[in-house]
Design a protein around this motif. Structure first.
Motif, PDB file in Angstrom:
ATOM      1  N   ARG A 188      17.320   9.331 -14.985  1.00  0.00           N
ATOM      2  CA  ARG A 188      16.986   7.894 -13.953  1.00  0.00           C
ATOM      3  C   ARG A 188      17.613   6.117 -14.522  1.00  0.00           C
ATOM      4  O   ARG A 188      16.805   6.459 -15.999  1.00  0.00           O
ATOM      5  N   ASP A 189      17.941   5.576 -13.942  1.00  0.00           N
ATOM      6  CA  ASP A 189      17.723   4.021 -13.909  1.00  0.00           C
ATOM      7  C   ASP A 189      16.613   3.826 -15.048  1.00  0.00           C
ATOM      8  O   ASP A 189      15.578   3.836 -14.440  1.00  0.00           O
ATOM      9  N   PRO A 190      16.425   3.250 -16.122  1.00  0.00           N
ATOM     10  CA  PRO A 190      15.068   2.548 -16.648  1.00  0.00           C
ATOM     11  C   PRO A 190      14.828   1.631 -15.768  1.00  0.00           C
ATOM     12  O   PRO A 190      12.688   1.800 -15.736  1.00  0.00           O
ATOM     13  N   HIS A 191      14.864   1.026 -15.059  1.00  0.00           N
ATOM     14  CA  HIS A 191      14.820  -0.047 -14.380  1.00  0.00           C
ATOM     15  C   HIS A 191      14.385   0.590 -12.554  1.00  0.00           C
ATOM     16  O   HIS A 191      13.366  -0.406 -12.906  1.00  0.00           O
ATOM     17  N   ALA A 192      14.654   1.383 -12.177  1.00  0.00           N
ATOM     18  CA  ALA A 192      14.413   2.369 -11.009  1.00  0.00           C
ATOM     19  C   ALA A 192      12.580   2.719 -11.804  1.00  0.00           C
ATOM     20  O   ALA A 192      11.864   2.552 -11.054  1.00  0.00           O
ATOM     21  N   VAL A 193      12.677   3.085 -12.844  1.00  0.00           N
ATOM     22  CA  VAL A 193      11.383   3.890 -13.169  1.00  0.00           C
ATOM     23  C   VAL A 193      10.600   2.985 -13.571  1.00  0.00           C
ATOM     24  O   VAL A 193       9.447   3.255 -13.162  1.00  0.00           O
ATOM     25  N   GLU A 194      10.927   1.908 -13.729  1.00  0.00           N
ATOM     26  CA  GLU A 194       9.639   0.717 -14.091  1.00  0.00           C
ATOM     27  C   GLU A 194       9.291   0.323 -13.354  1.00  0.00           C
ATOM     28  O   GLU A 194       8.446   0.444 -12.540  1.00  0.00           O
ATOM     29  N   SER A 195      10.708   0.371 -11.823  1.00  0.00           N
ATOM     30  CA  SER A 195      10.005  -0.655 -11.094  1.00  0.00           C
ATOM     31  C   SER A 195       9.096   0.667  -9.757  1.00  0.00           C
ATOM     32  O   SER A 195       8.222   0.408  -8.780  1.00  0.00           O
ATOM     33  N   ASP A 196       9.088   1.847  -9.789  1.00  0.00           N
ATOM     34  CA  ASP A 196       8.707   2.905  -9.300  1.00  0.00           C
ATOM     35  C   ASP A 196       7.129   2.858  -9.699  1.00  0.00           C
ATOM     36  O   ASP A 196       5.927   3.274  -9.868  1.00  0.00           O
ATOM     37  N   ASP A 197       7.168   3.221 -10.984  1.00  0.00           N
ATOM     38  CA  ASP A 197       5.553   2.909 -12.033  1.00  0.00           C
ATOM     39  C   ASP A 197       4.932   1.486 -11.262  1.00  0.00           C
ATOM     40  O   ASP A 197       3.368   1.949 -11.408  1.00  0.00           O
ATOM     41  N   PHE A 198       5.166   0.610 -11.466  1.00  0.00           N
ATOM     42  CA  PHE A 198       5.035  -0.650 -10.962  1.00  0.00           C
ATOM     43  C   PHE A 198       4.414  -0.779  -9.449  1.00  0.00           C
ATOM     44  O   PHE A 198       3.036  -0.635  -9.012  1.00  0.00           O
ATOM     45  N   PHE A 199       5.048   0.468  -8.258  1.00  0.00           N
ATOM     46  CA  PHE A 199       4.819   0.920  -7.574  1.00  0.00           C
ATOM     47  C   PHE A 199       3.816   1.857  -6.870  1.00  0.00           C
ATOM     48  O   PHE A 199       2.236   1.218  -6.504  1.00  0.00           O
ATOM     49  N   TYR A 200       3.771   2.216  -8.009  1.00  0.00           N
ATOM     50  CA  TYR A 200       2.666   3.975  -7.597  1.00  0.00           C
ATOM     51  C   TYR A 200       1.004   3.277  -8.206  1.00  0.00           C
ATOM     52  O   TYR A 200       0.112   3.841  -7.480  1.00  0.00           O
ATOM     53  N   ARG A 201       1.729   2.861  -9.369  1.00  0.00           N
ATOM     54  CA  ARG A 201       0.232   1.958 -10.260  1.00  0.00           C
ATOM     55  C   ARG A 201      -0.415   1.289  -9.951  1.00  0.00           C
ATOM     56  O   ARG A 201      -1.388   1.142  -9.823  1.00  0.00           O
ATOM     57  N   HIS A 202       0.458  -0.044  -9.357  1.00  0.00           N
ATOM     58  CA  HIS A 202      -0.280  -1.397  -8.631  1.00  0.00           C
ATOM     59  C   HIS A 202       0.208  -1.657  -7.743  1.00  0.00           C
ATOM     60  O   HIS A 202      -0.395  -2.717  -6.766  1.00  0.00           O
ATOM     61  N   GLU A 203       0.492  -1.360  -6.846  1.00  0.00           N
ATOM     62  CA  GLU A 203       0.980  -1.847  -5.593  1.00  0.00           C
ATOM     63  C   GLU A 203       0.551  -0.315  -3.985  1.00  0.00           C
ATOM     64  O   GLU A 203       0.707  -1.437  -3.258  1.00  0.00           O
ATOM     65  N   LEU A 204       1.012   0.325  -4.505  1.00  0.00           N
ATOM     66  CA  LEU A 204       0.716   1.542  -3.092  1.00  0.00           C
ATOM     67  C   LEU A 204      -0.534   1.051  -2.784  1.00  0.00           C
ATOM     68  O   LEU A 204      -0.833   1.153  -1.329  1.00  0.00           O
ATOM     69  N   HIS A 205      -1.636   0.807  -3.161  1.00  0.00           N
ATOM     70  CA  HIS A 205      -2.675   1.254  -2.994  1.00  0.00           C
ATOM     71  C   HIS A 205      -3.575  -0.554  -2.267  1.00  0.00           C
ATOM     72  O   HIS A 205      -3.219  -0.296  -0.843  1.00  0.00           O
ATOM     73  N   THR A 206      -3.119  -1.470  -3.343  1.00  0.00           N
ATOM     74  CA  THR A 206      -2.965  -2.783  -2.542  1.00  0.00           C
ATOM     75  C   THR A 206      -2.739  -2.663  -1.509  1.00  0.00           C
ATOM     76  O   THR A 206      -3.123  -3.897  -0.163  1.00  0.00           O
ATOM     77  N   THR A 207      -0.815  -2.410  -1.697  1.00  0.00           N
ATOM     78  CA  THR A 207      -0.431  -2.879  -0.016  1.00  0.00           C
ATOM     79  C   THR A 207      -0.740  -1.975   1.052  1.00  0.00           C
ATOM     80  O   THR A 207      -1.284  -2.635   2.631  1.00  0.00           O
ATOM     81  N   SER A 208      -0.717  -0.713   1.182  1.00  0.00           N
ATOM     82  CA  SER A 208      -1.845   0.217   2.189  1.00  0.00           C
ATOM     83  C   SER A 208      -3.346  -0.116   2.523  1.00  0.00           C
ATOM     84  O   SER A 208      -2.975  -0.183   4.727  1.00  0.00           O
ATOM     85  N   GLY A 209      -4.007  -0.376   1.704  1.00  0.00           N
ATOM     86  CA  GLY A 209      -5.473  -0.669   2.009  1.00  0.00           C
ATOM     87  C   GLY A 209      -5.353  -1.633   1.963  1.00  0.00           C
ATOM     88  O   GLY A 209      -6.912  -1.618   2.564  1.00  0.00           O
ATOM     89  N   TRP A 210      -4.614  -2.755   2.483  1.00  0.00           N
ATOM     90  CA  TRP A 210      -5.301  -4.398   2.625  1.00  0.00           C
ATOM     91  C   TRP A 210      -6.005  -4.330   3.888  1.00  0.00           C
ATOM     92  O   TRP A 210      -4.556  -3.303   5.219  1.00  0.00           O
ATOM     93  N   GLU A 211      -7.136  -5.070   3.892  1.00  0.00           N
ATOM     94  CA  GLU A 211      -7.284  -4.916   5.014  1.00  0.00           C
ATOM     95  C   GLU A 211      -7.450  -6.929   5.714  1.00  0.00           C
ATOM     96  O   GLU A 211      -8.041  -7.723   5.111  1.00  0.00           O
ATOM     97  N   PRO A 212      -6.055  -7.530   5.984  1.00  0.00           N
ATOM     98  CA  PRO A 212      -6.292  -8.629   6.733  1.00  0.00           C
ATOM     99  C   PRO A 212      -7.853  -9.126   7.590  1.00  0.00           C
ATOM    100  O   PRO A 212      -7.436  -7.777   8.710  1.00  0.00           O
ATOM    101  N   SER A 213      -7.960 -10.339   7.526  1.00  0.00           N
ATOM    102  CA  SER A 213      -9.156 -10.620   8.473  1.00  0.00           C
ATOM    103  C   SER A 213      -8.296 -11.314  10.175  1.00  0.00           C
ATOM    104  O   SER A 213      -6.962 -11.445  10.058  1.00  0.00           O
ATOM    105  N   LEU A 214      -8.794 -10.191  10.801  1.00  0.00           N
ATOM    106  CA  LEU A 214      -8.460 -10.154  12.368  1.00  0.00           C
ATOM    107  C   LEU A 214      -8.257 -11.846  12.972  1.00  0.00           C
ATOM    108  O   LEU A 214      -7.374 -12.468  13.064  1.00  0.00           O
ATOM    109  N   ASP A 215      -9.030 -11.996  12.696  1.00  0.00           N
ATOM    110  CA  ASP A 215      -9.617 -14.009  13.216  1.00  0.00           C
ATOM    111  C   ASP A 215      -9.030 -14.104  12.289  1.00  0.00           C
ATOM    112  O   ASP A 215      -8.343 -15.438  13.548  1.00  0.00           O
ATOM    113  N   ALA A 216      -8.396 -14.344  11.383  1.00  0.00           N
ATOM    114  CA  ALA A 216      -7.546 -15.688  10.804  1.00  0.00           C
ATOM    115  C   ALA A 216      -6.011 -15.120  11.413  1.00  0.00           C
ATOM    116  O   ALA A 216      -5.479 -16.257  11.821  1.00  0.00           O
ATOM    117  N   LEU A 217      -6.070 -13.936  11.824  1.00  0.00           N
ATOM    118  CA  LEU A 217      -4.320 -13.825  12.196  1.00  0.00           C
ATOM    119  C   LEU A 217      -4.694 -14.197  13.688  1.00  0.00           C
ATOM    120  O   LEU A 217      -3.267 -14.951  14.168  1.00  0.00           O
TER     121      LEU A 217
END
Length: 274
Positions: A183-212
């Motif tokens: 695989r392209d090294p840049h694609a691997v770096e992007s995947d690493d960042f997504f799985y290790r540092h982004e997936l939980h923080t994005t899908s697990g985000w709890e917005p302030s519904l009152d603020a929205l």
């Protein structure tokens, strides 16, 4: 009509890195926002919109040509919203219409809370807000399973589990081409960042519904007309119920703007002009 407007690319320094962005066209400003998807897949839609809009697309932190000084830092919706706010301020053509897709829709929601002065209308297209669902505990566990499989070095197995969880589909031969073998090294770096540092923080985000509910930004919730009963259909409708917003249907599925850019652009114009 597809624009032949030239594309101006640039970078913007932020406290922890450098952000890459592209601008094309003229007219009211519309920002196309993804996460983890970079600006590339937005190109067909951006070209179509550039005939009557100034179109901004950018690479989110840790992906594409946006470089972080510390790749061990999590990417949160608040950080990505701050990045987008900095780019919008730098361009100086706002406030913007923001079309956020998937994790980019969550970025847009965070921006509507933090800097509503910069976003007049937000179209949040299929935001993956798992914490709004009744089966969120099960989904947290499934998300962790995806990450655990990835951490064994099995990128192909991880994306299969991710697609099974979300109801997304990609032909096996395409999965093999994209995630199997060398695989392209840049694609691997992007995947690493997504799985290790982004997936939980994005899908697990709890917005302030009152603020929205209180934001002056006009919020629309978009759902692909081929996404019925899939994960992001459920999350989008759950957000709609919380905010008393009836979702708006767009052509295609989760990536309808890539699958059917002409039809998607036509529908987007109809929605914005209504």
């Amino acid at each position: 009509m597809t624009s032949t407007a030239p594309v101006t690319s640039g970078t913007l320094a932020v406290p922890d890195g450098t952000l890459y962005y592209e601008v094309r066209g003229s007219g009211p400003l519309i920002a196309l926002v993804g996460a983890p998807m970079d600006s590339g897949p937005f190109t067909p839609l951006a070209d179509l919109l550039a005939s009557d809009y100034t179109v901004l697309s950018s690479d989110p932190r840790g992906h594409g040509k946006s470089v972080l000084n510390n790749t061990d830092e999590d990417s949160t919706p608040e950080l990505r919203a701050d990045d987008l706010a900095r780019i919008l301020t730098h361009i100086g053509k706002g406030p913007a219409i923001v079309l956020g897709s998937s994790g980019g829709a969550i970025t847009g929601l965070a921006l509507a809370i933090a800097r509503p002065d910069l976003v007049s209308t937000l179209i949040a297209h299929e935001p993956p807000l798992r914490e709004l669902l009744d089966n969120r505990v099960e989904l947290r566990a499934q998300t962790q399973e995806v990450i655990d499989v990835y951490n064994t070095g099995d990128a192909l197995g991880a994306i299969r589990k991710f697609f099974a969880m979300t109801g997304l589909f990609m032909p096996e031969e395409v999965l093999q081409q994209m995630f199997g073998g060398e695989r392209d090294p840049h694609a691997v770096e992007s995947d690493d960042f997504f799985y290790r540092h982004e997936l939980h923080t994005t899908s697990g985000w709890e917005p302030s519904l009152d603020a929205l509910r209180a934001t002056p930004t006009t919020i629309l919730i978009g759902i692909g007309d081929e996404s019925a009963d899939k994960f992001c259909d459920h999350t989008s409708r759950a957000l709609g119920r919380e905010l008393d917003i009836e979702p708006t249907l767009f052509p295609g599925g989760h990536g309808g703007f890539m699958e059917q850019p002409d039809a998607f652009a036509k529908r987007l114009r109809e929605v914005l002009e209504s």
